[in-house]
Write an enzyme that holds these catalytic residues in place. Structure first.
Site, short mmCIF file in Angstrom:
data_model
loop_
_atom_site.label_atom_id
_atom_site.label_comp_id
_atom_site.label_asym_id
_atom_site.label_seq_id
_atom_site.Cartn_x
_atom_site.Cartn_y
_atom_site.Cartn_z
N ASP A 1 0.80 -1.11 0.00
CA ASP A 1 -0.10 -0.11 0.11
C ASP A 1 0.94 1.33 -0.29
OD1 ASP A 1 0.91 -0.03 2.58
OD2 ASP A 1 -0.92 0.00 3.45
N ASP B 1 -1.55 -6.09 -0.60
CA ASP B 1 -1.59 -5.34 0.57
C ASP B 1 -3.00 -5.19 0.89
OD1 ASP B 1 -0.55 -4.63 3.12
OD2 ASP B 1 1.00 -3.18 2.39
N GLU C 1 8.76 -4.77 11.16
CA GLU C 1 9.37 -3.52 10.69
C GLU C 1 9.65 -2.72 11.90
OE1 GLU C 1 7.72 0.35 8.03
OE2 GLU C 1 6.51 -1.41 8.13
#
Length: 344
Positions: free
Chosen positions: A105, A144, A243
């Site tokens: 995204d 995504d 992440e």
């Protein structure tokens, strides 16, 4: 059918000699299955100048599947993942041998010029997924799920995931969240759709996190990331993105899990890595902010600008197009055309 098509190809030369379309009957086929064939359609072997760049990779490899990724993980061979948002970016990633191509995204910003990922819609993501899917002949593809398309209920999430598989033509989906998303992940995976998890820094929730902040910097924070990773693993994820997590924490989490971890800003101890292609390829103007974890491997922006400026200058100076870029006409025909103009 293959014999029929082969027969039709052999007929090409003779068909071309005819000015009229012909009806070609397929051998051993029902009469209603005959095809209307025109000389141009029968013998056209060259694509137009704007045709898709759909040539297969020069060194064909087997299609990457979930089984392939599990095998890489078992052998300790790092998994390579990169984002793509359209046919050209997916095409080059596939030719370069990426294991996984993610339609992230992040395309909201790098392809559509939006402020953040919360703006992009399901329909926009599906369009980009289809474009990427047309180019990825060997890489495993992930779509995504955008914000708002899966958080309301597991049923909503499954409906969106089905659209990504059927309409987007990807092989799996990704969604953000840990323990709280486990029932949703289980709903999707139970339906036979592979899910890539995403914990640590979850960009779709940046407002709740106070911005893009590194996660897991304290004992409690690190335990929270581990708990989230274990929860999405238990729910059926085939892998999980970590992440913006300290490298040491990410490595310990990776050792604790039985599924691959894909790091982005999480160090080399993960089972694989992912980067946004636009960032790592340098396809952005000078001065743009880049996260600490991004390594710039190229200068696509600089090379593209150099080429476009050279084109601009040659058009202005009439150097382009040169004689080799134009099509000839017989002198007699040109003279006749010139005469016809004068007589008009």
């Amino acid at each position: 059918m293959s014999l029929a098509l082969s027969s039709m190809r052999r007929t090409c030369t003779s068909v071309a000699r005819s000015a009229r379309p012909r009806v070609l009957a397929l051998p051993h086929a029902h009469p209603s299955h005959s095809l209307l064939y025109t000389p141009a359609a029968a013998c056209q072997t060259r694509y137009s100048s704007h045709s898709p760049m759909g040539a297969p990779p020069s060194s064909p490899r087997k299609k990457v599947t979930i089984a392939t990724l599990r095998s890489l993980h078992k052998k300790g061979d790092p998994i390579t993942m990169i984002t793509a948002h359209d046919f050209p970016s997916a095409h080059v990633a596939d030719h370069a041998g990426m294991d996984v191509v993610l339609v992230g995204d992040s395309l909201a910003m790098v392809a559509l010029g939006m402020e953040d990922t919360s703006e992009v819609l399901v329909e926009e993501m599906l369009l980009h997924c289809r474009s990427v899917a047309r180019a990825t002949k060997t890489a495993f593809t992930v779509g995504d799920l955008p914000m708002g398309s899966y958080e309301i209920s597991p049923e909503q999430a499954l409906a969106t995931a089905i659209r990504f598989i059927k309409d987007g033509r990807v092989q799996s989906v990704k969604l953000e969240g840990g323990k709280e998303m486990a029932p949703t992940i289980r709903k999707i995976t139970t339906a036979g759709i592979p899910v890539l998890g995403h914990v640590g820094l979850t960009p779709q929730r940046q407002n709740a996190l106070g911005g893009f902040r590194v996660q897991g910097k304290t004992k409690d924070g690190a335990l929270g990331v581990l708990e989230d990773a274990l929860a999405v693993q238990e729910a059926g994820c085939f892998a999980v993105v970590l992440e913006a997590v300290p490298a040491e924490v990410a490595e310990l989490i990776t050792q604790r899990l039985s599924i691959p971890t894909i790091g982005i800003g999480a160090g080399a101890g993960c089972s694989g890595q992912v980067l946004v292609q636009t960032d790592m390829a340098g396809n952005f103007p000078p001065g743009r902010f880049l996260p600490k974890f991004v390594k710039k491997y190229g200068d696509v922006w600089g090379e593209s600008r150099r080429a476009i400026e050279a084109y601009r200058d040659e058009v202005k100076s009439r150097q382009y197009p040169a004689a080799e870029h134009t099509y000839p006409i017989p002198e007699g025909e040109l003279a006749a055309f010139s005469k016809a103009i004068k007589e008009m």
